[in-house]
Design a protein around this motif. Sequence first.
Motif, PDB file in Angstrom:
ATOM      1  N   MET A   1      52.758  -2.722   1.697  1.00 52.10           N
ATOM      2  CA  MET A   1      52.685  -1.338   2.116  1.00 52.10           C
ATOM      3  C   MET A   1      51.650  -0.554   1.297  1.00 52.10           C
ATOM      4  O   MET A   1      50.974   0.311   1.834  1.00 52.10           O
ATOM      5  CB  MET A   1      54.078  -0.710   1.972  1.00 52.10           C
ATOM      6  CG  MET A   1      54.149   0.657   2.539  1.00 52.10           C
ATOM      7  SD  MET A   1      53.826   0.591   4.308  1.00 52.10           S
ATOM      8  CE  MET A   1      54.120   2.232   4.768  1.00 52.10           C
ATOM      9  N   ARG A   2      51.543  -0.906  -0.002  1.00 50.44           N
ATOM     10  CA  ARG A   2      50.577  -0.208  -0.854  1.00 50.44           C
ATOM     11  C   ARG A   2      49.151  -0.410  -0.348  1.00 50.44           C
ATOM     12  O   ARG A   2      48.341   0.502  -0.380  1.00 50.44           O
ATOM     13  CB  ARG A   2      50.700  -0.678  -2.294  1.00 50.44           C
ATOM     14  CG  ARG A   2      49.730   0.066  -3.209  1.00 50.44           C
ATOM     15  CD  ARG A   2      49.861  -0.351  -4.632  1.00 50.44           C
ATOM     16  NE  ARG A   2      51.107   0.177  -5.147  1.00 50.44           N
ATOM     17  CZ  ARG A   2      51.646  -0.211  -6.289  1.00 50.44           C
ATOM     18  NH1 ARG A   2      51.068  -1.129  -7.013  1.00 50.44           N
ATOM     19  NH2 ARG A   2      52.774   0.312  -6.703  1.00 50.44           N
ATOM     20  N   VAL A  55      49.529   6.867  -3.026  1.00 50.11           N
ATOM     21  CA  VAL A  55      49.438   5.412  -2.956  1.00 50.11           C
ATOM     22  C   VAL A  55      50.142   4.756  -4.143  1.00 50.11           C
ATOM     23  O   VAL A  55      50.998   3.893  -3.977  1.00 50.11           O
ATOM     24  CB  VAL A  55      47.962   4.947  -2.879  1.00 50.11           C
ATOM     25  CG1 VAL A  55      47.871   3.422  -2.886  1.00 50.11           C
ATOM     26  CG2 VAL A  55      47.290   5.517  -1.644  1.00 50.11           C
ATOM     27  N   TYR A  56      49.795   5.155  -5.343  1.00 51.93           N
ATOM     28  CA  TYR A  56      50.324   4.514  -6.541  1.00 51.93           C
ATOM     29  C   TYR A  56      51.431   5.320  -7.206  1.00 51.93           C
ATOM     30  O   TYR A  56      52.112   4.818  -8.083  1.00 51.93           O
ATOM     31  CB  TYR A  56      49.188   4.228  -7.525  1.00 51.93           C
ATOM     32  CG  TYR A  56      48.174   3.290  -6.937  1.00 51.93           C
ATOM     33  CD1 TYR A  56      48.398   1.928  -6.872  1.00 51.93           C
ATOM     34  CD2 TYR A  56      46.982   3.780  -6.408  1.00 51.93           C
ATOM     35  CE1 TYR A  56      47.466   1.064  -6.306  1.00 51.93           C
ATOM     36  CE2 TYR A  56      46.039   2.926  -5.847  1.00 51.93           C
ATOM     37  CZ  TYR A  56      46.293   1.577  -5.801  1.00 51.93           C
ATOM     38  OH  TYR A  56      45.364   0.724  -5.240  1.00 51.93           O
ATOM     39  N   GLN A  57      51.625   6.567  -6.798  1.00 50.34           N
ATOM     40  CA  GLN A  57      52.695   7.446  -7.247  1.00 50.34           C
ATOM     41  C   GLN A  57      52.920   7.394  -8.757  1.00 50.34           C
ATOM     42  O   GLN A  57      53.998   7.082  -9.244  1.00 50.34           O
ATOM     43  CB  GLN A  57      53.992   7.117  -6.504  1.00 50.34           C
ATOM     44  CG  GLN A  57      53.846   7.312  -5.014  1.00 50.34           C
ATOM     45  CD  GLN A  57      55.046   6.853  -4.233  1.00 50.34           C
ATOM     46  OE1 GLN A  57      55.929   6.196  -4.741  1.00 50.34           O
ATOM     47  NE2 GLN A  57      55.067   7.191  -2.965  1.00 50.34           N
ATOM     48  N   LYS A  58      51.880   7.712  -9.479  1.00 46.93           N
ATOM     49  CA  LYS A  58      51.955   7.721 -10.937  1.00 46.93           C
ATOM     50  C   LYS A  58      52.285   9.119 -11.424  1.00 46.93           C
ATOM     51  O   LYS A  58      51.800  10.104 -10.891  1.00 46.93           O
ATOM     52  CB  LYS A  58      50.630   7.252 -11.562  1.00 46.93           C
ATOM     53  CG  LYS A  58      50.281   5.813 -11.226  1.00 46.93           C
ATOM     54  CD  LYS A  58      51.316   4.870 -11.801  1.00 46.93           C
ATOM     55  CE  LYS A  58      50.953   3.428 -11.495  1.00 46.93           C
ATOM     56  NZ  LYS A  58      51.886   2.485 -12.042  1.00 46.93           N
ATOM     57  N   MET A 115      39.241  -2.930  -8.125  1.00 44.14           N
ATOM     58  CA  MET A 115      39.106  -2.224  -9.403  1.00 44.14           C
ATOM     59  C   MET A 115      40.195  -1.167  -9.571  1.00 44.14           C
ATOM     60  O   MET A 115      40.734  -1.000 -10.668  1.00 44.14           O
ATOM     61  CB  MET A 115      37.724  -1.593  -9.533  1.00 44.14           C
ATOM     62  CG  MET A 115      36.610  -2.600  -9.739  1.00 44.14           C
ATOM     63  SD  MET A 115      36.807  -3.563 -11.252  1.00 44.14           S
ATOM     64  CE  MET A 115      36.431  -2.322 -12.471  1.00 44.14           C
ATOM     65  N   GLN A 116      40.511  -0.446  -8.514  1.00 44.81           N
ATOM     66  CA  GLN A 116      41.545   0.577  -8.633  1.00 44.81           C
ATOM     67  C   GLN A 116      42.922  -0.049  -8.838  1.00 44.81           C
ATOM     68  O   GLN A 116      43.707   0.405  -9.669  1.00 44.81           O
ATOM     69  CB  GLN A 116      41.541   1.482  -7.398  1.00 44.81           C
ATOM     70  CG  GLN A 116      40.341   2.398  -7.391  1.00 44.81           C
ATOM     71  CD  GLN A 116      40.408   3.411  -6.288  1.00 44.81           C
ATOM     72  OE1 GLN A 116      41.471   3.866  -5.910  1.00 44.81           O
ATOM     73  NE2 GLN A 116      39.253   3.770  -5.755  1.00 44.81           N
ATOM     74  N   LYS A 117      43.193  -1.107  -8.098  1.00 38.39           N
ATOM     75  CA  LYS A 117      44.509  -1.758  -8.201  1.00 38.39           C
ATOM     76  C   LYS A 117      44.703  -2.415  -9.569  1.00 38.39           C
ATOM     77  O   LYS A 117      45.761  -2.317 -10.176  1.00 38.39           O
ATOM     78  CB  LYS A 117      44.642  -2.794  -7.097  1.00 38.39           C
ATOM     79  CG  LYS A 117      45.965  -3.522  -7.107  1.00 38.39           C
ATOM     80  CD  LYS A 117      46.035  -4.555  -5.998  1.00 38.39           C
ATOM     81  CE  LYS A 117      47.314  -5.345  -6.098  1.00 38.39           C
ATOM     82  NZ  LYS A 117      47.331  -6.453  -5.163  1.00 38.39           N
ATOM     83  N   ARG A 118      43.681  -3.111 -10.059  1.00 43.13           N
ATOM     84  CA  ARG A 118      43.833  -3.902 -11.273  1.00 43.13           C
ATOM     85  C   ARG A 118      43.509  -3.152 -12.564  1.00 43.13           C
ATOM     86  O   ARG A 118      43.909  -3.569 -13.627  1.00 43.13           O
ATOM     87  CB  ARG A 118      42.959  -5.132 -11.165  1.00 43.13           C
ATOM     88  CG  ARG A 118      43.463  -6.116 -10.148  1.00 43.13           C
ATOM     89  CD  ARG A 118      42.602  -7.364 -10.083  1.00 43.13           C
ATOM     90  NE  ARG A 118      43.069  -8.256  -9.062  1.00 43.13           N
ATOM     91  CZ  ARG A 118      42.713  -8.218  -7.787  1.00 43.13           C
ATOM     92  NH1 ARG A 118      41.866  -7.298  -7.381  1.00 43.13           N
ATOM     93  NH2 ARG A 118      43.186  -9.074  -6.913  1.00 43.13           N
ATOM     94  N   PHE A 119      42.770  -2.053 -12.462  1.00 39.08           N
ATOM     95  CA  PHE A 119      42.325  -1.377 -13.677  1.00 39.08           C
ATOM     96  C   PHE A 119      42.834   0.064 -13.779  1.00 39.08           C
ATOM     97  O   PHE A 119      43.386   0.451 -14.796  1.00 39.08           O
ATOM     98  CB  PHE A 119      40.795  -1.414 -13.745  1.00 39.08           C
ATOM     99  CG  PHE A 119      40.225  -0.742 -14.967  1.00 39.08           C
ATOM    100  CD1 PHE A 119      40.455  -1.254 -16.238  1.00 39.08           C
ATOM    101  CD2 PHE A 119      39.455   0.395 -14.831  1.00 39.08           C
ATOM    102  CE1 PHE A 119      39.929  -0.621 -17.360  1.00 39.08           C
ATOM    103  CE2 PHE A 119      38.922   1.027 -15.953  1.00 39.08           C
ATOM    104  CZ  PHE A 119      39.157   0.509 -17.217  1.00 39.08           C
TER     105      PHE A 119
END
Length: 122
Positions: A1-2, A55-58, A115-119
């Motif tokens: 879903m992400r 998306v990442y809800q930080k 890059m956004q997902k892993r870093f």
Amino acid sequence: MRFIKAQASALVATGVQFSVSFLLLHMWEGYGVAANVTGVACGGITNFMINRKWVYQKGDDTWNWQAIKYIIVWFGNLIVNTVCFWVLTNYTAIDQRVAVVMASVITAVGYNYGMQKRFVFK
């Protein structure tokens, strides 16, 4: 879903980028690279805000560090995108609007999501 959310975020940011780039290409004839860079900047800001909140809800506790990491990744994005745009407009007969789209697709597929997902938002 992400992944689906990330693609939706990228689509909105791309819409902002293309709208700004195309408008400025029309207004700033002869300054294609500047128009492209401005559009990429507007799309990048849009993408960060949507990714962070949806998306990442930080939480807010990571805001500064994520912003720094995003800026680092974004500068890489800007370089890749601008070089692609410049090569396409200077070494081919491709229209600048088409070059904006092609450079963005190349950058998105080859650089941004990973890059956004892993870093940035890990």
